[in-house]
Design a protein around this motif. Sequence first.
Motif, mmCIF file in Angstrom:
data_model
loop_
_atom_site.group_PDB
_atom_site.id
_atom_site.type_symbol
_atom_site.label_atom_id
_atom_site.label_comp_id
_atom_site.label_asym_id
_atom_site.label_seq_id
_atom_site.Cartn_x
_atom_site.Cartn_y
_atom_site.Cartn_z
ATOM 1 N N MET B 1 46.820 54.315 43.127
ATOM 2 C CA MET B 1 45.434 53.490 43.557
ATOM 3 C C MET B 1 45.625 52.016 43.896
ATOM 4 N N ALA B 2 45.307 51.668 45.007
ATOM 5 C CA ALA B 2 45.493 50.247 45.368
ATOM 6 C C ALA B 2 44.172 49.632 45.245
ATOM 7 N N ILE B 3 44.164 48.460 44.446
ATOM 8 C CA ILE B 3 42.933 47.630 44.304
ATOM 9 C C ILE B 3 43.145 46.438 45.057
ATOM 10 N N GLU B 4 42.030 46.055 45.722
ATOM 11 C CA GLU B 4 42.062 44.947 46.638
ATOM 12 C C GLU B 4 41.395 43.880 45.717
ATOM 13 N N LEU B 5 42.054 43.035 45.167
ATOM 14 C CA LEU B 5 41.556 41.953 44.303
ATOM 15 C C LEU B 5 40.940 40.538 45.425
ATOM 16 N N SER B 6 39.864 40.166 44.874
ATOM 17 C CA SER B 6 39.325 38.902 45.726
ATOM 18 C C SER B 6 40.016 37.698 45.409
ATOM 19 N N ALA B 7 39.889 36.709 46.234
ATOM 20 C CA ALA B 7 40.972 35.820 46.003
ATOM 21 C C ALA B 7 40.638 34.964 44.583
ATOM 22 N N ARG B 8 39.126 35.064 44.264
ATOM 23 C CA ARG B 8 38.932 34.398 42.812
ATOM 24 C C ARG B 8 39.475 35.328 41.735
ATOM 25 N N GLN B 9 39.600 36.621 41.927
ATOM 26 C CA GLN B 9 40.459 37.506 40.874
ATOM 27 C C GLN B 9 42.024 37.212 40.846
ATOM 28 N N GLN B 10 42.337 37.050 41.987
ATOM 29 C CA GLN B 10 43.648 36.680 42.025
ATOM 30 C C GLN B 10 44.020 35.517 41.289
ATOM 31 N N ASP B 41 33.927 39.346 37.359
ATOM 32 C CA ASP B 41 35.442 39.353 37.786
ATOM 33 C C ASP B 41 36.304 39.880 36.559
ATOM 34 N N LEU B 42 35.759 38.979 35.487
ATOM 35 C CA LEU B 42 36.693 39.290 34.064
ATOM 36 C C LEU B 42 36.528 40.882 33.526
ATOM 37 N N ALA B 43 35.433 41.428 33.731
ATOM 38 C CA ALA B 43 34.914 42.808 33.669
ATOM 39 C C ALA B 43 35.991 43.644 34.404
ATOM 40 N N ILE B 44 35.922 43.619 35.770
ATOM 41 C CA ILE B 44 36.601 44.476 36.575
ATOM 42 C C ILE B 44 38.162 44.221 36.439
ATOM 43 N N LEU B 45 38.695 42.968 36.001
ATOM 44 C CA LEU B 45 40.227 42.882 35.908
ATOM 45 C C LEU B 45 40.447 43.641 34.744
ATOM 46 N N THR B 46 39.711 43.384 33.645
ATOM 47 C CA THR B 46 39.760 44.212 32.285
ATOM 48 C C THR B 46 39.742 45.769 32.679
ATOM 49 N N MET B 47 38.723 46.147 33.071
ATOM 50 C CA MET B 47 38.575 47.798 33.174
ATOM 51 C C MET B 47 39.622 48.164 33.937
ATOM 52 N N ALA B 48 40.125 47.325 35.019
ATOM 53 C CA ALA B 48 41.120 48.018 35.790
ATOM 54 C C ALA B 48 42.611 47.733 35.161
ATOM 55 N N GLY B 49 42.671 47.286 34.007
ATOM 56 C CA GLY B 49 43.958 47.253 33.483
ATOM 57 C C GLY B 49 44.927 46.075 33.659
ATOM 58 N N PHE B 50 44.176 45.220 34.471
ATOM 59 C CA PHE B 50 45.034 43.808 34.662
ATOM 60 C C PHE B 50 44.999 42.983 33.457
ATOM 61 N N LEU B 51 44.090 42.979 32.835
ATOM 62 C CA LEU B 51 43.596 42.155 31.755
ATOM 63 C C LEU B 51 43.425 42.806 30.629
ATOM 64 N N GLU B 52 43.844 42.204 29.374
ATOM 65 C CA GLU B 52 43.175 42.716 27.966
ATOM 66 C C GLU B 52 42.618 41.558 27.244
ATOM 67 N N ALA B 53 41.523 42.054 26.535
ATOM 68 C CA ALA B 53 40.776 40.914 25.922
ATOM 69 C C ALA B 53 40.817 41.344 24.563
ATOM 70 N N ARG B 54 40.972 40.292 23.706
ATOM 71 C CA ARG B 54 41.108 40.554 22.278
ATOM 72 C C ARG B 54 39.872 39.549 21.768
ATOM 73 N N PRO B 55 39.123 39.980 20.677
ATOM 74 C CA PRO B 55 38.052 39.138 20.248
ATOM 75 C C PRO B 55 38.511 37.962 19.835
ATOM 76 N N ARG B 56 38.043 36.659 19.952
ATOM 77 C CA ARG B 56 38.474 35.341 19.323
ATOM 78 C C ARG B 56 39.903 35.017 19.735
ATOM 79 N N VAL B 57 40.547 35.677 20.580
ATOM 80 C CA VAL B 57 41.968 35.534 21.019
ATOM 81 C C VAL B 57 41.760 35.026 22.490
ATOM 82 N N GLY B 58 41.047 35.944 23.174
ATOM 83 C CA GLY B 58 40.782 35.764 24.807
ATOM 84 C C GLY B 58 41.696 36.555 25.494
#
Lengths: 214, 214
Positions: B1-10, B41-58
Amino acid sequence: MAIELSARQQQILEIVRLEGPITGEQIAEKLNLTRATLRPDLAILTMAGFLEARPRVGYFYAGKKTSEIFGEQLRKMLVKDHKAVPVVISENATVYDAIVAMFVEDVGNLSVVKDHGILAGVISRKDLLKVAIGKQETQSVPVSLVMTRMPNVITVTGEDNVYNAARKLVENAVDSLPVVKVLDAERKQYEVIGRFTKTTVTKIFVELGSNREI
Amino acid sequence: MAIELSARQQQILEIVRLEGPITGEQIAEKLNLTRATLRPDLAILTMAGFLEARPRVGYFYAGKKTSEIFGEQLRKMLVKDHKAVPVVISENATVYDAIVAMFVEDVGNLSVVKDHGILAGVISRKDLLKVAIGKQETQSVPVSLVMTRMPNVITVTGEDNVYNAARKLVENAVDSLPVVKVLDAERKQYEVIGRFTKTTVTKIFVELGSNREI
């Protein structure tokens, strides 16, 4: 990039795969959900490249499989960046010389060249073994008598991609390809600039699998 | 699955990679944007597995690279599903017999076996070529004299993955590994059940690159 799809997103993909092109309204209906509920899922699936949306047509399946990423990646990697150094012998050398060169260089194949490094043919361990068990003296047989001769040699250029080069190895059942620079295509004048072998492929394979950036 | 990230997402990925864990607020500040603008953007990056979010950590970086998908894939593919059929010769055979067997079977390596197919050693074209150019008659030299002998033979089992098997080929600079079933690990009693060679790897490589499902 491994995307973790929710159960609902997978359902949507399945619907579009089977029935696309299909509108968002129709997908929502099938899932007994409102269009508004589905909007974030459809946005993610579209942005992630699983689905494509066309105005007045609807969504259709565009997802790439892991194997497609492989294919794309291998087509971006060029022979010139992965080839091994050339190991050549003069067409005037004997079979004995070729056997010695193979042991000294520890390779299974040699390019046989004319003056100025122009490819004349290739010779393999198998060719040499055939002579070695025959009646003739290896020191009296010239390599040019037992080599595979141009234009029957399968070659690649530095600009070929590694996928196509590997395919040539498999389809022609050879262990090694001379990497050449084409000096005169019509007269098949190729200069030997490297080797692309099953060892090269195996090294790329391991490198790709090592979880490091490539 | 190739994801095309926007400039801002990158840009976001780059910030998190360098400075994570980092809060959404802090990322927004760095980009001179509001938190609300960044939310999709953060929602997409997180759901796509690029980022992980932890409460009170970031947010912190969790994205997989294409090369990691390769690595995972190759570790799921097992030797038993890709190995070639075994080509064996008895330890009582001569070097001449081995050369003939190699030509008949068109292979570059043979497993040498004792009774009941138990692995005794391996022999390569290179080993045979060495004898063939020597003074001895190939018909009078037993293969057991020139083979690489157990326990010095590098082997794999059917349960090994193809990445590890390919790595063994590269690291030990051999062209072929006997695929074995371990009968008695302590006494190194292995039954030969196949071959895993650089040809096997090259075929897998081409198959993976062919854009077909695997």
